[in-house]
Design a protein around this motif. Structure first.
Motif, PDB file in Angstrom:
ATOM      1  N   GLU A  55       0.831  -1.211   0.000  1.00 32.50           N
ATOM      2  CA  GLU A  55       0.000   0.000   0.000  1.00 32.50           C
ATOM      3  C   GLU A  55       0.863   1.259   0.000  1.00 32.50           C
ATOM      4  O   GLU A  55       0.527   2.249  -0.655  1.00 32.50           O
ATOM      5  CB  GLU A  55      -0.941   0.001   1.200  1.00 32.50           C
ATOM      6  N   VAL A  56       1.967   1.242   0.727  1.00 33.85           N
ATOM      7  CA  VAL A  56       2.862   2.401   0.751  1.00 33.85           C
ATOM      8  C   VAL A  56       3.464   2.613  -0.636  1.00 33.85           C
ATOM      9  O   VAL A  56       3.597   3.741  -1.102  1.00 33.85           O
ATOM     10  CB  VAL A  56       3.974   2.238   1.814  1.00 33.85           C
ATOM     11  N   LYS A  57       3.818   1.519  -1.304  1.00 27.24           N
ATOM     12  CA  LYS A  57       4.406   1.623  -2.647  1.00 27.24           C
ATOM     13  C   LYS A  57       3.475   2.349  -3.606  1.00 27.24           C
ATOM     14  O   LYS A  57       3.935   3.072  -4.483  1.00 27.24           O
ATOM     15  CB  LYS A  57       4.712   0.231  -3.212  1.00 27.24           C
ATOM     16  N   THR A  58       2.179   2.140  -3.457  1.00 25.74           N
ATOM     17  CA  THR A  58       1.217   2.736  -4.387  1.00 25.74           C
ATOM     18  C   THR A  58       0.522   3.976  -3.829  1.00 25.74           C
ATOM     19  O   THR A  58      -0.370   4.512  -4.471  1.00 25.74           O
ATOM     20  CB  THR A  58       0.148   1.695  -4.786  1.00 25.74           C
ATOM     21  N   ALA A  59       0.910   4.431  -2.643  1.00 23.94           N
ATOM     22  CA  ALA A  59       0.278   5.606  -2.024  1.00 23.94           C
ATOM     23  C   ALA A  59       0.881   6.881  -2.605  1.00 23.94           C
ATOM     24  O   ALA A  59       2.030   7.204  -2.348  1.00 23.94           O
ATOM     25  CB  ALA A  59       0.468   5.576  -0.514  1.00 23.94           C
ATOM     26  N   TYR A  60       0.089   7.581  -3.393  1.00 19.90           N
ATOM     27  CA  TYR A  60       0.558   8.836  -3.984  1.00 19.90           C
ATOM     28  C   TYR A  60      -0.271  10.027  -3.545  1.00 19.90           C
ATOM     29  O   TYR A  60       0.046  11.150  -3.870  1.00 19.90           O
ATOM     30  CB  TYR A  60       0.562   8.734  -5.516  1.00 19.90           C
ATOM     31  N   SER A  61      -1.330   9.780  -2.789  1.00 21.72           N
ATOM     32  CA  SER A  61      -2.147  10.894  -2.308  1.00 21.72           C
ATOM     33  C   SER A  61      -2.050  10.976  -0.789  1.00 21.72           C
ATOM     34  O   SER A  61      -1.714   9.995  -0.123  1.00 21.72           O
ATOM     35  CB  SER A  61      -3.612  10.691  -2.715  1.00 21.72           C
ATOM     36  N   LEU A  62      -2.366  12.116  -0.263  1.00 18.35           N
ATOM     37  CA  LEU A  62      -2.346  12.318   1.184  1.00 18.35           C
ATOM     38  C   LEU A  62      -3.348  11.392   1.865  1.00 18.35           C
ATOM     39  O   LEU A  62      -3.071  10.829   2.920  1.00 18.35           O
ATOM     40  CB  LEU A  62      -2.644  13.780   1.520  1.00 18.35           C
ATOM     41  N   LEU A  63      -4.502  11.196   1.247  1.00 16.51           N
ATOM     42  CA  LEU A  63      -5.522  10.310   1.806  1.00 16.51           C
ATOM     43  C   LEU A  63      -5.001   8.872   1.913  1.00 16.51           C
ATOM     44  O   LEU A  63      -5.191   8.215   2.940  1.00 16.51           O
ATOM     45  CB  LEU A  63      -6.784  10.351   0.943  1.00 16.51           C
ATOM     46  N   ALA A  64      -4.312   8.403   0.891  1.00 19.28           N
ATOM     47  CA  ALA A  64      -3.760   7.042   0.914  1.00 19.28           C
ATOM     48  C   ALA A  64      -2.688   6.907   1.989  1.00 19.28           C
ATOM     49  O   ALA A  64      -2.621   5.899   2.701  1.00 19.28           O
ATOM     50  CB  ALA A  64      -3.191   6.687  -0.452  1.00 19.28           C
ATOM     51  N   VAL A  65      -1.859   7.928   2.133  1.00 23.52           N
ATOM     52  CA  VAL A  65      -0.813   7.904   3.153  1.00 23.52           C
ATOM     53  C   VAL A  65      -1.432   7.905   4.551  1.00 23.52           C
ATOM     54  O   VAL A  65      -0.999   7.164   5.437  1.00 23.52           O
ATOM     55  CB  VAL A  65       0.155   9.094   2.970  1.00 23.52           C
ATOM     56  N   LYS A  66      -2.476   8.709   4.754  1.00 22.56           N
ATOM     57  CA  LYS A  66      -3.159   8.744   6.054  1.00 22.56           C
ATOM     58  C   LYS A  66      -3.788   7.395   6.376  1.00 22.56           C
ATOM     59  O   LYS A  66      -3.767   6.940   7.516  1.00 22.56           O
ATOM     60  CB  LYS A  66      -4.227   9.842   6.074  1.00 22.56           C
ATOM     61  N   TYR A  67      -4.339   6.725   5.376  1.00 20.38           N
ATOM     62  CA  TYR A  67      -4.939   5.411   5.579  1.00 20.38           C
ATOM     63  C   TYR A  67      -3.879   4.410   6.035  1.00 20.38           C
ATOM     64  O   TYR A  67      -4.089   3.679   7.004  1.00 20.38           O
ATOM     65  CB  TYR A  67      -5.616   4.944   4.287  1.00 20.38           C
ATOM     66  N   VAL A  68      -2.753   4.377   5.355  1.00 19.21           N
ATOM     67  CA  VAL A  68      -1.677   3.455   5.720  1.00 19.21           C
ATOM     68  C   VAL A  68      -1.123   3.812   7.103  1.00 19.21           C
ATOM     69  O   VAL A  68      -0.827   2.928   7.911  1.00 19.21           O
ATOM     70  CB  VAL A  68      -0.562   3.438   4.662  1.00 19.21           C
ATOM     71  N   ALA A  69      -1.016   5.093   7.399  1.00 22.98           N
ATOM     72  CA  ALA A  69      -0.533   5.516   8.719  1.00 22.98           C
ATOM     73  C   ALA A  69      -1.464   5.019   9.819  1.00 22.98           C
ATOM     74  O   ALA A  69      -1.009   4.558  10.872  1.00 22.98           O
ATOM     75  CB  ALA A  69      -0.405   7.038   8.774  1.00 22.98           C
ATOM     76  N   GLY A  70      -2.750   5.072   9.593  1.00 24.58           N
ATOM     77  CA  GLY A  70      -3.712   4.558  10.563  1.00 24.58           C
ATOM     78  C   GLY A  70      -3.569   3.058  10.759  1.00 24.58           C
ATOM     79  O   GLY A  70      -3.617   2.555  11.885  1.00 24.58           O
ATOM     80  N   ARG A  71      -3.366   2.342   9.663  1.00 26.08           N
ATOM     81  CA  ARG A  71      -3.166   0.888   9.763  1.00 26.08           C
ATOM     82  C   ARG A  71      -1.873   0.567  10.505  1.00 26.08           C
ATOM     83  O   ARG A  71      -1.811  -0.399  11.270  1.00 26.08           O
ATOM     84  CB  ARG A  71      -3.140   0.263   8.370  1.00 26.08           C
ATOM     85  N   LEU A  72      -0.842   1.367  10.273  1.00 26.40           N
ATOM     86  CA  LEU A  72       0.431   1.149  10.957  1.00 26.40           C
ATOM     87  C   LEU A  72       0.283   1.390  12.465  1.00 26.40           C
ATOM     88  O   LEU A  72       0.820   0.638  13.277  1.00 26.40           O
ATOM     89  CB  LEU A  72       1.516   2.047  10.365  1.00 26.40           C
ATOM     90  N   LYS A  73      -0.475   2.416  12.841  1.00 19.59           N
ATOM     91  CA  LYS A  73      -0.743   2.658  14.263  1.00 19.59           C
ATOM     92  C   LYS A  73      -1.481   1.474  14.882  1.00 19.59           C
ATOM     93  O   LYS A  73      -1.166   1.042  15.985  1.00 19.59           O
ATOM     94  CB  LYS A  73      -1.569   3.939  14.444  1.00 19.59           C
ATOM     95  N   ASP A  74      -2.468   0.937  14.154  1.00 18.66           N
ATOM     96  CA  ASP A  74      -3.194  -0.234  14.646  1.00 18.66           C
ATOM     97  C   ASP A  74      -2.264  -1.435  14.795  1.00 18.66           C
ATOM     98  O   ASP A  74      -2.356  -2.181  15.769  1.00 18.66           O
ATOM     99  CB  ASP A  74      -4.344  -0.599  13.695  1.00 18.66           C
ATOM    100  N   LEU A  75      -1.375  -1.617  13.846  1.00 19.16           N
ATOM    101  CA  LEU A  75      -0.418  -2.715  13.921  1.00 19.16           C
ATOM    102  C   LEU A  75       0.461  -2.585  15.164  1.00 19.16           C
ATOM    103  O   LEU A  75       0.677  -3.569  15.882  1.00 19.16           O
ATOM    104  CB  LEU A  75       0.458  -2.765  12.664  1.00 19.16           C
ATOM    105  N   CYS A  76       0.935  -1.393  15.423  1.00 18.36           N
ATOM    106  CA  CYS A  76       1.763  -1.162  16.616  1.00 18.36           C
ATOM    107  C   CYS A  76       0.982  -1.499  17.877  1.00 18.36           C
ATOM    108  O   CYS A  76       1.520  -2.101  18.807  1.00 18.36           O
ATOM    109  CB  CYS A  76       2.251   0.281  16.669  1.00 18.36           C
ATOM    110  N   LEU A  77      -0.293  -1.154  17.918  1.00 15.54           N
ATOM    111  CA  LEU A  77      -1.135  -1.472  19.064  1.00 15.54           C
ATOM    112  C   LEU A  77      -1.272  -2.989  19.222  1.00 15.54           C
ATOM    113  O   LEU A  77      -1.152  -3.521  20.326  1.00 15.54           O
ATOM    114  CB  LEU A  77      -2.508  -0.825  18.911  1.00 15.54           C
TER     115      LEU A  77
END
Length: 87
Positions: A55-77
């Protein structure tokens, strides 16, 4: 004076793009190589990190980056919760 300011703007923009690209490459490497190895005893989480790398490889918009960032936070939790349960 104004010409100097414009020159600095033109120098900073490529630098910002390069920095952004470096961070993106680092995140992809961590998600696709490092975390799956560290999480091999938790296959579902290891697979999730590989999916996030794609998903990070194909994230070119701010919305896509925010989505992946949210998933990464969930993963850390999830990792933290698993570590707490294991202790």
């Amino acid at each position: 004076m104004t010409g100097l300011f414009i020159s600095w703007q033109h120098l900073l923009l490529p630098c910002a793009r390069l920095t952004s690209r470096l961070w993106k490459d680092l995140l992809i490497r961590v998600l696709s190589l490092t975390l799956p190895t560290l999480l091999e005893h938790m296959p579902a989480l290891a697979q999730a990190t590989e999916g996030m790398a794609d998903e990070v490889k194909t994230a070119y918009s701010l919305l896509a980056v925010k989505y992946v960032a949210g998933r990464l936070k969930d993963l850390c939790l999830h990792i933290d919760l698993y570590a707490s349960d294991a202790a």
